[in-house]
Design a protein around this motif. Structure first.
Motif, PDB file in Angstrom:
ATOM      1  N   THR A 150     -17.232 -12.319  -3.910  1.00  0.00           N
ATOM      2  CA  THR A 150     -16.453 -10.987  -3.554  1.00  0.00           C
ATOM      3  C   THR A 150     -15.326 -11.054  -4.646  1.00  0.00           C
ATOM      4  O   THR A 150     -14.566 -12.101  -5.120  1.00  0.00           O
ATOM      5  N   VAL A 151     -15.666 -10.003  -5.413  1.00  0.00           N
ATOM      6  CA  VAL A 151     -14.638 -10.018  -6.447  1.00  0.00           C
ATOM      7  C   VAL A 151     -13.503  -9.118  -6.451  1.00  0.00           C
ATOM      8  O   VAL A 151     -13.786  -7.753  -6.003  1.00  0.00           O
ATOM      9  N   ILE A 152     -12.270  -9.373  -6.597  1.00  0.00           N
ATOM     10  CA  ILE A 152     -11.058  -8.311  -6.729  1.00  0.00           C
ATOM     11  C   ILE A 152     -10.802  -7.973  -8.150  1.00  0.00           C
ATOM     12  O   ILE A 152     -10.468  -8.850  -9.206  1.00  0.00           O
ATOM     13  N   MET A 153     -11.120  -6.778  -8.504  1.00  0.00           N
ATOM     14  CA  MET A 153     -10.595  -6.436  -9.768  1.00  0.00           C
ATOM     15  C   MET A 153      -8.968  -5.794  -9.961  1.00  0.00           C
ATOM     16  O   MET A 153      -9.045  -4.744  -9.285  1.00  0.00           O
ATOM     17  N   ALA A 154      -8.495  -6.539 -10.474  1.00  0.00           N
ATOM     18  CA  ALA A 154      -6.957  -6.196 -10.631  1.00  0.00           C
ATOM     19  C   ALA A 154      -6.728  -5.863 -12.004  1.00  0.00           C
ATOM     20  O   ALA A 154      -6.692  -6.281 -13.166  1.00  0.00           O
ATOM     21  N   CYS A 155      -6.348  -4.262 -11.908  1.00  0.00           N
ATOM     22  CA  CYS A 155      -6.377  -3.361 -12.929  1.00  0.00           C
ATOM     23  C   CYS A 155      -5.190  -2.450 -13.011  1.00  0.00           C
ATOM     24  O   CYS A 155      -4.745  -1.963 -11.713  1.00  0.00           O
ATOM     25  N   ARG A 156      -4.669  -2.036 -13.892  1.00  0.00           N
ATOM     26  CA  ARG A 156      -3.663  -1.122 -14.193  1.00  0.00           C
ATOM     27  C   ARG A 156      -4.201   0.183 -13.870  1.00  0.00           C
ATOM     28  O   ARG A 156      -3.598   1.165 -13.429  1.00  0.00           O
ATOM     29  N   ASN A 157      -5.215   0.578 -14.366  1.00  0.00           N
ATOM     30  CA  ASN A 157      -5.871   2.180 -14.594  1.00  0.00           C
ATOM     31  C   ASN A 157      -6.790   2.175 -13.412  1.00  0.00           C
ATOM     32  O   ASN A 157      -8.127   1.461 -13.303  1.00  0.00           O
ATOM     33  N   LEU A 158      -6.517   2.667 -12.372  1.00  0.00           N
ATOM     34  CA  LEU A 158      -7.401   2.665 -11.048  1.00  0.00           C
ATOM     35  C   LEU A 158      -8.782   3.514 -11.548  1.00  0.00           C
ATOM     36  O   LEU A 158      -9.809   3.247 -10.977  1.00  0.00           O
ATOM     37  N   MET A 180      -8.117  -3.249  -6.828  1.00  0.00           N
ATOM     38  CA  MET A 180      -6.725  -3.361  -6.580  1.00  0.00           C
ATOM     39  C   MET A 180      -5.834  -2.990  -7.811  1.00  0.00           C
ATOM     40  O   MET A 180      -6.129  -3.544  -9.009  1.00  0.00           O
ATOM     41  N   ILE A 181      -4.747  -2.170  -7.596  1.00  0.00           N
ATOM     42  CA  ILE A 181      -4.034  -2.032  -8.464  1.00  0.00           C
ATOM     43  C   ILE A 181      -3.014  -3.215  -9.062  1.00  0.00           C
ATOM     44  O   ILE A 181      -2.424  -3.732  -8.063  1.00  0.00           O
ATOM     45  N   LEU A 182      -2.825  -3.376 -10.146  1.00  0.00           N
ATOM     46  CA  LEU A 182      -1.957  -4.503 -10.962  1.00  0.00           C
ATOM     47  C   LEU A 182      -1.354  -4.059 -12.250  1.00  0.00           C
ATOM     48  O   LEU A 182      -2.375  -4.024 -13.071  1.00  0.00           O
ATOM     49  N   ASP A 183      -0.257  -3.908 -12.306  1.00  0.00           N
ATOM     50  CA  ASP A 183       0.574  -3.618 -13.649  1.00  0.00           C
ATOM     51  C   ASP A 183       1.128  -4.720 -14.215  1.00  0.00           C
ATOM     52  O   ASP A 183       2.340  -4.997 -13.497  1.00  0.00           O
ATOM     53  N   LEU A 184       0.691  -5.251 -15.162  1.00  0.00           N
ATOM     54  CA  LEU A 184       1.473  -6.677 -15.620  1.00  0.00           C
ATOM     55  C   LEU A 184       2.589  -6.428 -16.427  1.00  0.00           C
ATOM     56  O   LEU A 184       3.568  -7.259 -16.503  1.00  0.00           O
ATOM     57  N   ALA A 185       2.866  -5.118 -16.484  1.00  0.00           N
ATOM     58  CA  ALA A 185       4.333  -4.829 -17.318  1.00  0.00           C
ATOM     59  C   ALA A 185       5.241  -4.723 -16.318  1.00  0.00           C
ATOM     60  O   ALA A 185       6.301  -4.147 -16.736  1.00  0.00           O
ATOM     61  N   SER A 186       4.816  -4.829 -14.818  1.00  0.00           N
ATOM     62  CA  SER A 186       5.916  -4.831 -13.982  1.00  0.00           C
ATOM     63  C   SER A 186       5.948  -5.914 -12.964  1.00  0.00           C
ATOM     64  O   SER A 186       4.826  -6.187 -12.354  1.00  0.00           O
ATOM     65  N   ALA A 194       0.392  -9.058  -5.077  1.00  0.00           N
ATOM     66  CA  ALA A 194       0.264 -10.414  -4.185  1.00  0.00           C
ATOM     67  C   ALA A 194       0.378 -10.119  -2.907  1.00  0.00           C
ATOM     68  O   ALA A 194      -0.534 -10.662  -1.905  1.00  0.00           O
ATOM     69  N   ASP A 195       1.291  -9.385  -2.226  1.00  0.00           N
ATOM     70  CA  ASP A 195       1.547  -9.079  -0.778  1.00  0.00           C
ATOM     71  C   ASP A 195       0.110  -8.345  -0.236  1.00  0.00           C
ATOM     72  O   ASP A 195      -0.354  -8.709   0.868  1.00  0.00           O
ATOM     73  N   ALA A 196      -0.439  -7.435  -1.167  1.00  0.00           N
ATOM     74  CA  ALA A 196      -1.453  -6.684  -0.564  1.00  0.00           C
ATOM     75  C   ALA A 196      -2.768  -7.768  -0.521  1.00  0.00           C
ATOM     76  O   ALA A 196      -3.449  -7.554   0.330  1.00  0.00           O
ATOM     77  N   PHE A 197      -2.942  -8.591  -1.438  1.00  0.00           N
ATOM     78  CA  PHE A 197      -3.814  -9.742  -1.176  1.00  0.00           C
ATOM     79  C   PHE A 197      -3.946 -10.642  -0.125  1.00  0.00           C
ATOM     80  O   PHE A 197      -5.002 -10.707   0.538  1.00  0.00           O
ATOM     81  N   LYS A 198      -2.809 -11.064   0.140  1.00  0.00           N
ATOM     82  CA  LYS A 198      -2.388 -11.933   1.187  1.00  0.00           C
ATOM     83  C   LYS A 198      -2.575 -11.111   2.614  1.00  0.00           C
ATOM     84  O   LYS A 198      -2.905 -11.717   3.442  1.00  0.00           O
ATOM     85  N   SER A 199      -2.572 -10.000   2.514  1.00  0.00           N
ATOM     86  CA  SER A 199      -2.644  -9.165   3.877  1.00  0.00           C
ATOM     87  C   SER A 199      -3.917  -9.211   4.257  1.00  0.00           C
ATOM     88  O   SER A 199      -4.317  -8.771   5.307  1.00  0.00           O
ATOM     89  N   VAL A 240       0.597 -16.260 -10.648  1.00  0.00           N
ATOM     90  CA  VAL A 240      -0.009 -17.494 -10.080  1.00  0.00           C
ATOM     91  C   VAL A 240       0.770 -18.387  -9.045  1.00  0.00           C
ATOM     92  O   VAL A 240       0.402 -18.670  -8.071  1.00  0.00           O
ATOM     93  N   SER A 241       2.413 -18.083  -9.451  1.00  0.00           N
ATOM     94  CA  SER A 241       3.037 -18.776  -8.456  1.00  0.00           C
ATOM     95  C   SER A 241       3.198 -17.925  -7.188  1.00  0.00           C
ATOM     96  O   SER A 241       3.167 -18.714  -6.352  1.00  0.00           O
ATOM     97  N   LEU A 242       2.971 -17.025  -7.088  1.00  0.00           N
ATOM     98  CA  LEU A 242       2.744 -16.092  -5.805  1.00  0.00           C
ATOM     99  C   LEU A 242       1.581 -16.408  -5.200  1.00  0.00           C
ATOM    100  O   LEU A 242       1.589 -16.316  -3.677  1.00  0.00           O
ATOM    101  N   LEU A 243       0.599 -16.741  -5.580  1.00  0.00           N
ATOM    102  CA  LEU A 243      -0.673 -16.867  -4.923  1.00  0.00           C
ATOM    103  C   LEU A 243      -1.067 -18.458  -4.861  1.00  0.00           C
ATOM    104  O   LEU A 243      -2.187 -19.019  -4.605  1.00  0.00           O
ATOM    105  N   GLN A 244      -0.251 -19.462  -5.298  1.00  0.00           N
ATOM    106  CA  GLN A 244      -0.653 -20.634  -5.548  1.00  0.00           C
ATOM    107  C   GLN A 244      -0.841 -21.358  -4.041  1.00  0.00           C
ATOM    108  O   GLN A 244      -1.885 -22.158  -3.702  1.00  0.00           O
TER     109      GLN A 244
END
Length: 377
Positions: A150-158, A180-186, A194-199, A240-244
């Motif tokens: 199961t692959v989560i594609m964490a990307c800025r551009n949906l 899933m949306i992830l903008d590493l500039a923020s 991280a919250d969305a993944f944990k849910s 990583v710290s949020l998902l450890q």
């Protein structure tokens, strides 16, 4: 061998090679039998060795067994979109008294991620790949998805991420891929991800910190850090710290931090040998894009080492990996000079699929999430 010739069986180079007119077939319960098309007879024993054989293991990942209208069994290879009446496991038959065989595999510079994963079933494993919509990140996500993860594609551009997801599903309609949306500039976006993944209450077996930025002009993020340093390093550390905890609850698990050989061509210490934080987030007048990239990659290596020291006692390992020199990807898109240089060296560099092999879960004794890595330290 003379006795075989006398019996009407031609000599061949291999003891197991069938004589002309013979065919190897299998039953539904995995036993091999041999059909003689000349005499129109079948038998359990190999016509040359006299041995009985059975099929070893399950069907390869992506294969399904079906039955046609005449009740005959056939096999569907969904990954390569082909159908055959020949059981693909016939290449892996064993004798009634099988000998212990070496499962050691050898890989070289032409090995791809799909080669590494051949025969692996990653069903039940969850993998996050940042920057998965293009380049090595896409090939990594594609390779593990086509083998059941199961692959989560964490990307800025949906939009681009969903297009990449569609390409994977076109290859294998049963692939488990989610964008899933992830903008590493923020940092706020990292927290939201991280919250969305944990849910989702999913395990996390592999976290691949792949996304990177190179060659852009000087700018600050909304968190007031230099853009390259936050995107390539700080946000991945925060992720990583949020998902450890998720990693620690899914052991064996691991983090793969994509670094670069360019980390060797910089330093983050001042003239007295002390860490200089000003070098990591320089002012506009002190900014040089390539140097900023190199420093972020050096930090990736140092972070991965320390992370492994802290988490490996808990079953979570971490490695940094250099995927290859100057691959033609979207990384140099921010300046025409880099695009030209990367285009010129493209014929002499590895493909994205070959470079993605460094992130691919595999094991020489099975699929237990060991990863073939080329450490940069």
């Amino acid at each position: 061998m003379a006795a075989l010739k006398y019996a009407g069986l031609d000599d061949t180079d291999s003891e197991d090679e069938l004589p002309p007119g013979w065919e190897e077939r299998s039953t539904k319960d995995g036993w091999v039998y041999f059909a003689n098309h000349v005499d129109e007879k079948t038998q359990w024993e190999h016509p040359k060795t006299g041995k009985r054989k059975r099929i070893a293991g399950d069907l390869p990942y992506g294969w399904e067994q079906e039955t046609d209208d005449n009740g005959q069994t056939y096999f569907v290879d969904h990954l390569n979109k082909r159908t055959t009446y020949l059981d693909p496991r016939l290449a892996f038959t064993v004798d009634d008294q099988p000998m212990k065989m070496s499962t050691r595999q050898k890989y070289d510079g032409n090995t791809t991620a799909m080669d590494i994963l051949q025969g692996c079933d990653l069903s039940g494993k969850v993998v996050i790949v940042t920057g998965a919509n293009t380049g090595i990140g896409f090939e990594t996500a594609r390779s593990v998805a086509l083998h059941g993860a199961t692959v989560i594609m964490a990307c800025r551009n949906l939009q681009k991420a969903n297009e990449a997801k569609r390409q994977i599903l076109d290859e294998w309609h049963k692939a488990k891929v989610e964008v899933m949306i992830l903008d590493l500039a923020s940092f706020r976006s990292v927290e939201n991800f991280a919250d969305a993944f944990k849910s989702k209450n999913l395990p996390l077996h592999v976290l691949i910190c792949n996304a990177a930025w190179m060659g852009g002009s000087w700018q600050l993020t909304e968190d007031n850090f230099e853009w390259t340093f936050q995107v390539n390093h700080l946000s991945h550390v925060y992720l990583v710290s949020l998902l450890q905890d998720d990693l620690r609850h899914s052991i064996p698990s691991r983090v793969v931090v994509v670094s670069s050989e360019s980390h060797r061509f910089t330093d983050i210490k001042d003239s007295s040998g002390k860490l200089d934080l000003g070098l990591l987030s320089p002012s506009k007048k002190d900014y040089w894009a390539m140097l900023a990239y190199n420093r972020s990659k050096l930090c990736n290596v140092l972070f991965s080492q320390e992370l492994n020291r802290r988490l490996s006692p808990h079953g979570v390992t971490s490695n940094s990996v250099h995927p290859g020199n100057m691959m033609y990807s979207s990384l140099p898109r921010n300046w025409w000079g880099y695009r030209l240089l990367f285009s010129l060296v493209r014929p002499f560099t590895k493909s994205m699929l070959k470079n993605a092999r460094g992130y691919s879960p595999h094991s020489k004794y099975g699929c237990n999430l060991e990863i073939r890595l080329y450490p940069v330290y």
